[in-house]
Write a protein that holds these residues in place. Structure first.
Motif, PDB file in Angstrom:
ATOM      1  N   LYS A 300       0.855  -1.199   0.000  1.00 24.49           N
ATOM      2  CA  LYS A 300       0.000   0.000   0.000  1.00 24.49           C
ATOM      3  C   LYS A 300       0.881   1.235   0.000  1.00 24.49           C
ATOM      4  CE  LYS A 300      -3.984  -2.186   1.152  1.00 24.49           C
ATOM      5  NZ  LYS A 300      -3.331  -3.419   1.617  1.00 24.49           N
ATOM      6  N   SER A 301       1.324   1.674  -1.158  1.00 25.95           N
ATOM      7  CA  SER A 301       2.125   2.892  -1.209  1.00 25.95           C
ATOM      8  C   SER A 301       1.305   4.038  -0.631  1.00 25.95           C
ATOM      9  CB  SER A 301       2.534   3.185  -2.646  1.00 25.95           C
ATOM     10  OG  SER A 301       3.358   2.136  -3.115  1.00 25.95           O
ATOM     11  N   GLN A 302       1.988   4.905   0.069  1.00 26.92           N
ATOM     12  CA  GLN A 302       1.325   6.019   0.744  1.00 26.92           C
ATOM     13  C   GLN A 302       1.715   7.312   0.052  1.00 26.92           C
ATOM     14  OE1 GLN A 302      -0.590   5.481   3.792  1.00 26.92           O
ATOM     15  NE2 GLN A 302      -0.421   3.380   3.024  1.00 26.92           N
ATOM     16  N   TYR A 303       0.697   8.051  -0.416  1.00 26.46           N
ATOM     17  CA  TYR A 303       0.955   9.325  -1.079  1.00 26.46           C
ATOM     18  C   TYR A 303       0.342  10.441  -0.240  1.00 26.46           C
ATOM     19  CZ  TYR A 303       1.769   6.029  -4.874  1.00 26.46           C
ATOM     20  OH  TYR A 303       2.232   4.977  -5.631  1.00 26.46           O
ATOM     21  N   ASP A 304       1.135  11.454   0.042  1.00 23.91           N
ATOM     22  CA  ASP A 304       0.634  12.533   0.901  1.00 23.91           C
ATOM     23  C   ASP A 304      -0.257  13.508   0.137  1.00 23.91           C
ATOM     24  OD1 ASP A 304       2.808  13.458  -0.590  1.00 23.91           O
ATOM     25  OD2 ASP A 304       3.316  14.972   0.910  1.00 23.91           O
ATOM     26  N   ASN A 305      -0.286  13.377  -1.185  1.00 24.10           N
ATOM     27  CA  ASN A 305      -1.265  14.075  -2.026  1.00 24.10           C
ATOM     28  C   ASN A 305      -1.298  13.333  -3.361  1.00 24.10           C
ATOM     29  OD1 ASN A 305       0.929  14.918  -3.568  1.00 24.10           O
ATOM     30  ND2 ASN A 305       1.057  16.896  -2.515  1.00 24.10           N
ATOM     31  N   THR A 306      -2.032  13.848  -4.339  1.00 20.81           N
ATOM     32  CA  THR A 306      -2.157  13.122  -5.611  1.00 20.81           C
ATOM     33  C   THR A 306      -0.789  13.051  -6.293  1.00 20.81           C
ATOM     34  OG1 THR A 306      -4.424  13.855  -5.789  1.00 20.81           O
ATOM     35  CG2 THR A 306      -3.390  13.052  -7.814  1.00 20.81           C
ATOM     36  N   PRO A 307      -0.305  11.836  -6.540  1.00 22.37           N
ATOM     37  CA  PRO A 307       1.073  11.712  -7.054  1.00 22.37           C
ATOM     38  C   PRO A 307       1.171  11.961  -8.559  1.00 22.37           C
ATOM     39  CG  PRO A 307       0.084   9.538  -6.788  1.00 22.37           C
ATOM     40  CD  PRO A 307      -0.936  10.532  -6.286  1.00 22.37           C
ATOM     41  N   ASP A 308       2.365  12.348  -8.992  1.00 23.54           N
ATOM     42  CA  ASP A 308       2.706  12.341 -10.418  1.00 23.54           C
ATOM     43  C   ASP A 308       2.772  10.892 -10.864  1.00 23.54           C
ATOM     44  OD1 ASP A 308       3.153  15.013 -10.405  1.00 23.54           O
ATOM     45  OD2 ASP A 308       5.325  14.830 -10.070  1.00 23.54           O
TER      46      ASP A 308
END
Ligand code: ARG
Ligand code: ZN
Length: 461
Positions: A300-308
């Motif tokens: 479950k990769s965690q992105y702190d906002n919408t990733p590129d």
């Protein structure tokens, strides 16, 4: 071997000795408080090997109160009259070892446990730690925040390199990988996302318990329990379930579309490096912009906002390099970041973007004074530089230089072998050099020395 490699080997040997020897030979059997990592000497503990963690977490964002129980199943690697776990903060309400109440003390991040009956070498044992209070956000030597990072509606939970003891009792060292199950209870309407597969989700009163199970060995820093208001969508790539969770605040930014790309990226790397390592996958897009980075938490990769799109490719590549094939000591961080960045380069090369050589050329064009040249990727100089550009860019450039040196056929054999042999395991830079030399039949010490260990821009190799 070059001088710097010899030095590296000597440090490695000393570390292994410190781990293998009982804290005081011939004296009482006490597990050492750390595993002697050169950057985080107290991370992890000696004397046992964790096989499984059961995390039982009950969290309410209002008041930021976490009520937790960590249960570990471990095997003693020496007689233990006393041993440590890592846990920061909290009030501890009880510790048991093999179901019997145990005495405990605190000393910084060390939770020192004295079981009523000493544990004998080779024996399995269980430890249960009950705690409650406000989880601790850990500030790293580079100033970044990790651990249980609160958000508007829950918490963004990321731990690389040392956030885990801020929310559960861990043997917090990447060399002690274990399976995990988690039961995370949150107010109804809140989604809690752990590692691995979703086993069940049950409402009781105004609360919901989410149960997750990760069946592949996992380094403690890759655990997560991110929670908040999320829309959760489940899909599949082949037989593998993918869990995608998006904070509604991020949905208008196209977060679900970015996450949907994971399926194709997983297929691509499965073909390139070898079968996807885990029995599930996915990603979480939260709204925690103050964190400032994404993390490849296992499955479950965690992105702190919408990733590129490139960030998604990077975090998925880490499932192979970093998560399945894990480092042994933190100074080898380029084995994670250099390999994930190089995976991005190959992804671009095979998808109509710049070739890996063009990506290399861009990096190589930086002047000799640039910090990627003055700071060698396999010896960044301390924990404050763990995630500096050199481990990513010069790390990836090292792999492209190797590819040119040994040729495509041999290079891709090395990379695929690296994964195949070390799946679910732990590795060192020396292991990679050995494999590259074996597969290429070439002496590569001088090559790797100049690329990985020297504080100068390589000019000949
Ligand atoms: N491994 C993450 C990446 O994908 C970076 C983690 C940074 N962590 C930190 N505490 N600054 O590159
Ligand atoms: Zn990375």
């Amino acid at each position: 071997m070059s001088r710097s490699r010899l030095l590296g080997a000597a440090v490695g040997a000393a570390t292994v000795l410190a781990v293998a020897a009982p804290a005081s030979a011939g004296g009482p059997a006490v597990g050492s408080p750390g595993l002697g990592d050169p950057y985080f000497p107290l991370a992890g503990n000696g004397g046992y090997d964790v096989r499984h963690y059961s995390l039982d977490l009950d969290y309410v964002r209002a008041g930021n109160q976490l009520d937790g129980t960590t249960t570990i199943l471990a095997t003693a690697t020496q007689d233990l009259r006393r041993f440590d776990l890592d846990l920061r903060g909290f009030t501890i309400t009880g510790v048991t070892v093999n179901l019997l109440p145990a005495a405990f003390q605190r000393d910084g991040q060390e939770l020192i446990i004295t079981p009523r009956v000493p544990v004998r070498r080779g024996k399995p044992f269980t430890v249960k730690v009950r705690y409650h209070g406000e989880p601790t956000e850990v500030i790293d030597p580079d100033g970044s925040s990790e651990g249980w990072v609160t958000t508007a509606d829950g918490a963004f939970v990321v731990n690389e390199p040392q956030g885990s003891p801020g929310w559960y009792a861990a043997n917090d060292n990447p060399r002690d990988k274990a399976t995990y199950d988690m039961a995370i209870t949150v107010p109804k309407g809140i989604t809690a996302i752990g590692n691995g597969r979703l086993l069940s989700r049950r409402d009781h009163g105004g609360r919901t318990t989410w149960r997750w199970y990760e069946d592949s060995p996992m380094a403690p820093y890759l655990a997560t329990a991110t929670n908040g208001v999320f829309e959760l969508r489940v899909s599949k790539v082949g037989k593998i379930p993918l869990y995608h969770a998006v904070d509604p605040v991020e949905a208008p930014n196209g977060a679900f579309d970015r996450l949907a790309a994971e399926a194709e990226v997983i297929r691509f790397f499965s073909g390139l490096w070898g079968p996807y390592p885990f029995s599930s996958g996915g990603g979480v897009v939260d709204h925690a912009p103050e964190v400032g980075y994404a993390l490849e938490s296992q499955t479950k990769s965690q992105y702190d906002n919408t990733p590129d799109p490139s960030t998604v490719v990077h975090e998925i590549a880490h499932q192979w390099f970093g998560n399945s094939v894990s480092l042994t000591v933190w100074p080898d961080i380029w084995l994670n970041e250099g390999f994930a960045t190089y995976s991005e380069w190959i992804y671009d090369e095979r998808h109509g973007g710049p070739t890996a050589q063009q990506s290399f050329d861009q990096v190589y064009a930086r002047p000799p004074t640039n910090s990627i040249w003055t700071r060698p990727p396999a010896n960044v100089g301390g924990p404050a530089f763990l995630f500096t550009g050199t481990v990513y860019d010069r790390g990836a450039a090292t792999l492209q230089a190797l590819r040119v040196k040994v040729g495509d056929r041999t290079f891709f054999r090395i990379m695929r072998d690296w994964y195949a042999r070390n799946r679910d395991g732990n590795v060192t830079t020396a292991d990679f050099i050995r494999l590259a030399e074996k597969r290429s039949g070439t002496q590569l010490d001088a090559f790797f020395d100049v690329w990985l260990y020297q504080p100068v821009k390589p000019t000949t190799w």
